[in-house]
Every structure is written in structure tokens, then in C-alpha cells.
Design an enzyme around this catalytic site. Sequence first.
Site, mmCIF file in Angstrom:
data_model
loop_
_atom_site.group_PDB
_atom_site.id
_atom_site.type_symbol
_atom_site.label_atom_id
_atom_site.label_comp_id
_atom_site.label_asym_id
_atom_site.label_seq_id
_atom_site.Cartn_x
_atom_site.Cartn_y
_atom_site.Cartn_z
ATOM 1 N N SER A 111 0.877 -1.222 0.100
ATOM 2 C CA SER A 111 0.157 0.288 -0.049
ATOM 3 C C SER A 111 0.877 1.108 -0.020
ATOM 4 O O SER A 111 1.876 1.188 0.637
ATOM 5 C CB SER A 111 -1.018 0.065 1.133
ATOM 6 O OG SER A 111 -1.724 1.405 1.484
ATOM 7 N N TYR B 37 -1.801 -1.696 10.123
ATOM 8 C CA TYR B 37 -1.788 -1.801 8.732
ATOM 9 C C TYR B 37 -0.566 -1.437 8.167
ATOM 10 O O TYR B 37 0.050 -2.295 7.321
ATOM 11 C CB TYR B 37 -3.217 -1.785 8.131
ATOM 12 C CG TYR B 37 -3.423 -1.656 6.637
ATOM 13 C CD1 TYR B 37 -3.355 -2.911 6.043
ATOM 14 C CD2 TYR B 37 -3.056 -0.406 6.033
ATOM 15 C CE1 TYR B 37 -3.634 -3.170 4.510
ATOM 16 C CE2 TYR B 37 -3.324 -0.562 4.592
ATOM 17 C CZ TYR B 37 -3.431 -1.733 3.910
ATOM 18 O OH TYR B 37 -3.742 -1.904 2.351
HETATM 19 P P1 NDP Z 1 -11.103 -6.459 -0.268
HETATM 20 O O1 NDP Z 1 -11.387 -6.593 1.291
HETATM 21 O O2 NDP Z 1 -12.127 -6.158 -1.261
HETATM 22 O O3 NDP Z 1 -10.429 -8.000 -0.378
HETATM 23 C C1 NDP Z 1 -9.756 -8.593 0.488
HETATM 24 C C2 NDP Z 1 -9.352 -10.020 -0.164
HETATM 25 O O4 NDP Z 1 -8.478 -10.750 0.845
HETATM 26 C C3 NDP Z 1 -10.821 -10.914 -0.088
HETATM 27 O O5 NDP Z 1 -10.566 -11.607 -1.204
HETATM 28 C C4 NDP Z 1 -10.735 -11.719 1.216
HETATM 29 O O6 NDP Z 1 -11.270 -13.000 0.825
HETATM 30 C C5 NDP Z 1 -9.263 -11.995 1.059
HETATM 31 N N1 NDP Z 1 -8.761 -12.343 2.432
HETATM 32 C C6 NDP Z 1 -8.844 -11.407 3.665
HETATM 33 N N2 NDP Z 1 -8.312 -12.512 4.638
HETATM 34 C C7 NDP Z 1 -7.899 -13.483 4.096
HETATM 35 C C8 NDP Z 1 -7.627 -14.608 4.650
HETATM 36 N N3 NDP Z 1 -7.045 -14.551 5.928
HETATM 37 N N4 NDP Z 1 -7.200 -15.615 3.919
HETATM 38 C C9 NDP Z 1 -7.684 -15.852 2.763
HETATM 39 N N5 NDP Z 1 -8.008 -14.718 1.878
HETATM 40 C C10 NDP Z 1 -8.156 -13.573 2.734
HETATM 41 O O7 NDP Z 1 -10.020 -5.528 -0.220
HETATM 42 P P2 NDP Z 1 -9.087 -5.107 -1.627
HETATM 43 O O8 NDP Z 1 -9.233 -5.909 -2.943
HETATM 44 O O9 NDP Z 1 -9.025 -3.575 -1.969
HETATM 45 O O10 NDP Z 1 -7.557 -5.597 -1.125
HETATM 46 C C11 NDP Z 1 -6.581 -6.234 -1.833
HETATM 47 C C12 NDP Z 1 -5.312 -5.871 -1.528
HETATM 48 O O11 NDP Z 1 -5.003 -4.657 -1.896
HETATM 49 C C13 NDP Z 1 -4.920 -6.108 0.050
HETATM 50 O O12 NDP Z 1 -3.660 -6.696 0.584
HETATM 51 C C14 NDP Z 1 -4.859 -4.633 0.557
HETATM 52 O O13 NDP Z 1 -4.361 -4.303 1.642
HETATM 53 C C15 NDP Z 1 -4.313 -3.866 -0.739
HETATM 54 N N6 NDP Z 1 -4.612 -2.337 -0.824
HETATM 55 C C16 NDP Z 1 -6.121 -1.979 -0.968
HETATM 56 C C17 NDP Z 1 -6.339 -0.583 -0.935
HETATM 57 C C18 NDP Z 1 -7.654 -0.164 -1.290
HETATM 58 O O14 NDP Z 1 -8.052 1.202 -0.544
HETATM 59 N N7 NDP Z 1 -8.607 -0.778 -1.272
HETATM 60 C C19 NDP Z 1 -5.316 0.164 -1.013
HETATM 61 C C20 NDP Z 1 -3.792 -0.194 -0.930
HETATM 62 C C21 NDP Z 1 -3.630 -1.413 -1.001
HETATM 63 P P3 NDP Z 1 -12.293 -13.831 2.071
HETATM 64 O O15 NDP Z 1 -12.794 -12.899 2.735
HETATM 65 O O16 NDP Z 1 -13.148 -14.754 0.887
HETATM 66 O O17 NDP Z 1 -11.367 -14.756 2.582
#
Ligand code: NDP
Length: 260
Positions: free
Chosen positions: A137, A151
Site C-alpha cells: 500500500s 496495517y
Molecule cells: P477486499 O477487502 O475487497 O479484498 C480482500 C481479499 O482478501 C478478499 O478476497 C478476502 O477474501 C481476502 N482475504 C482476507 N483475509 C484473508 C485470509 N485470512 N485468507 C484468505 N484470504 C483472505 O480488499 P482489496 O481488494 O481492496 O484488497 C486487496 C489488497 O489490496 C490488500 O492487500 C490490501 O491491503 C491492498 N490495498 C487496498 C487498498 C484499498 O484502498 N482498497 C489500498 C492499498 C492496498 P475472503 O474474505 O473470501 O477470505
Amino acid sequence: MQTHPVAVITGASSGIGAALARRLGRKEFRLVLAARRADALEAVGADIHGDTLPVVADVTRRADVARLRDEALGAFGTVDVWVNNAGRGINASVLDLTDEQLDEMMAVNVKSALYGMQAIVPYFKERGHGHLINVSSFLSRVPLATYRSAYNAAKAALNALTANLRMDLRRQYPEVHVSLVMPGMVTTEFAKNALGGTPAVTWTSPGGGSGPQIQTADDVAAAIESLIKSPREEIYTQRGQPDTVIRYFQDVGAFERGLP
Ligand code: NDP
């Protein structure tokens, strides 16, 4: 002979991971999609015409990540790209952080990716090529959303692990690529899914301007798709972010005094 490359994407059930899966699916990648929610993974897979393998896995468990690699190799015989994308935010200031909150941030944002690196990079080394991508991030570089505290710290730790791994590999394994992706603010479920949610006032704009640009999950997926095509060490997904980071590191005090 089957030549379509294989990509493993964690956190593929929503947001950036799901958008990346849809994009790579259109480019005829064979896809291994991992997350905890089976139904959401199936829904993403249903949008994609090519071969997809959903794998229900909790990436905070080392055994689940090792099984993810084994299922990917078992199904497709190869893995070309591995994207450690799963992650979770938090809403707690530094002075309010509990041990449990810090542990959760490290587990889902750092250990998950470490397990992924340790699962797949030995395989990439053995065959001499492959691309490992860690999704970090912009907040790992600049303190513009302090309520994300642990985070931001976890993503900074991820940055360090990523750079150190890349340096370890660069001489002997020049075709094993290790990349870091730093998105800014993206319209996904991330804000809702953050531990403790997200406060109404959400981001300190550097220079006090009109606030951050906001990207869609597909904008970020497009940047990752181009990174896969042309591997680089690090990318920011928004224009202007590198300049902000340079200004921050050139003079932290002046940068902070310039914030509203
Ligand atoms: P979402 O919350 O939409 O997606 C998160 C994903 O991670 C989901 O598919 C969730 O699936 C999965 N996940 C979470 N915990 C676990 C776990 N313990 N095991 C397996 N899967 C897991 O967020 P984003 O798509 O925005 O985030 C994706 C990445 O981008 C992250 O690393 C985030 O930190 C990063 N990011 C996001 C930003 C934003 O503003 N959105 C900005 C900068 C970085 P499920 O619940 O089905 O397990």
C-alpha cells in the site's frame, strides 16, 4: 501443448484480486483463485471463460498456503505468477492498539505473504523463472491515514521482506522476478472489511489539496497486468505517488508540517 501461463491469486474472492482474475482470464491465463469464501470464489470463477481452480484457503495458515501451491501444481503442472494480494486494514490509532490487533495485522498482511513466498519461490528457483508479486500500500511509505496504524506498519514490513528477497535472488536467479505493488485508495470492500471499519474522515491530503484520487479495482488490476507483462521492482498505481514519497523522504518534518 498447453502454453497458457498459470497465475495464483490470493484474495481473489473480491476487490483487486477478483478484478485481476477477470483481466488475466481474458488474456487466457489459467487461474488458481484463493480466499476463504467458497461461494464468492465460485462467483468470480463463473465470470471467467478459461480454466480456473478455486481453492478455499486461509492465508494466515502456513499449511493452507502450502496446500494452495500443491493444488495449483497438481491441477496445472506449473505456476508462472503468484500474487500475494490478500490483506486487511484496521481502524485504531497507535496508542489504542491491542496485542490481538497487531497480531491480526501481521498475520493477514505479512505472514500470509511470507508463507506465499516460501511456498512458491523455491519452485521458481528450481526451474529458473517465475514472478512473485506482493500487494502492499502507498500508506506503507507515507503516514497519510494514521488510523490504519498497524496495517501501515505491516505493509512496511512486507516492503522490506520483498526487497530483501529480491536482493537475495538477483544475481543467481535473474529470471525470478519479485515485485511490490503500492495502490492508493481503491473502491473495494477494503474499508468495510477493515478491523473496526473506517472512520468518516479518511485521508490526509499531502499539501492540503482536494484529497486523494480514487481508483477502481480494475485500475489497479490493469497496473498489475502490465507489471506481469514487464516485470519491475516496485510500482505505484497512481500518478503523483512517487513524487509524494520523494517529498516525504527528502524532508519528513517539512512534509508533515505541510499537512492540514
Ligand atoms: P477486499 O477487502 O475487497 O479484498 C480482500 C481479499 O482478501 C478478499 O478476497 C478476502 O477474501 C481476502 N482475504 C482476507 N483475509 C484473508 C485470509 N485470512 N485468507 C484468505 N484470504 C483472505 O480488499 P482489496 O481488494 O481492496 O484488497 C486487496 C489488497 O489490496 C490488500 O492487500 C490490501 O491491503 C491492498 N490495498 C487496498 C487498498 C484499498 O484502498 N482498497 C489500498 C492499498 C492496498 P475472503 O474474505 O473470501 O477470505
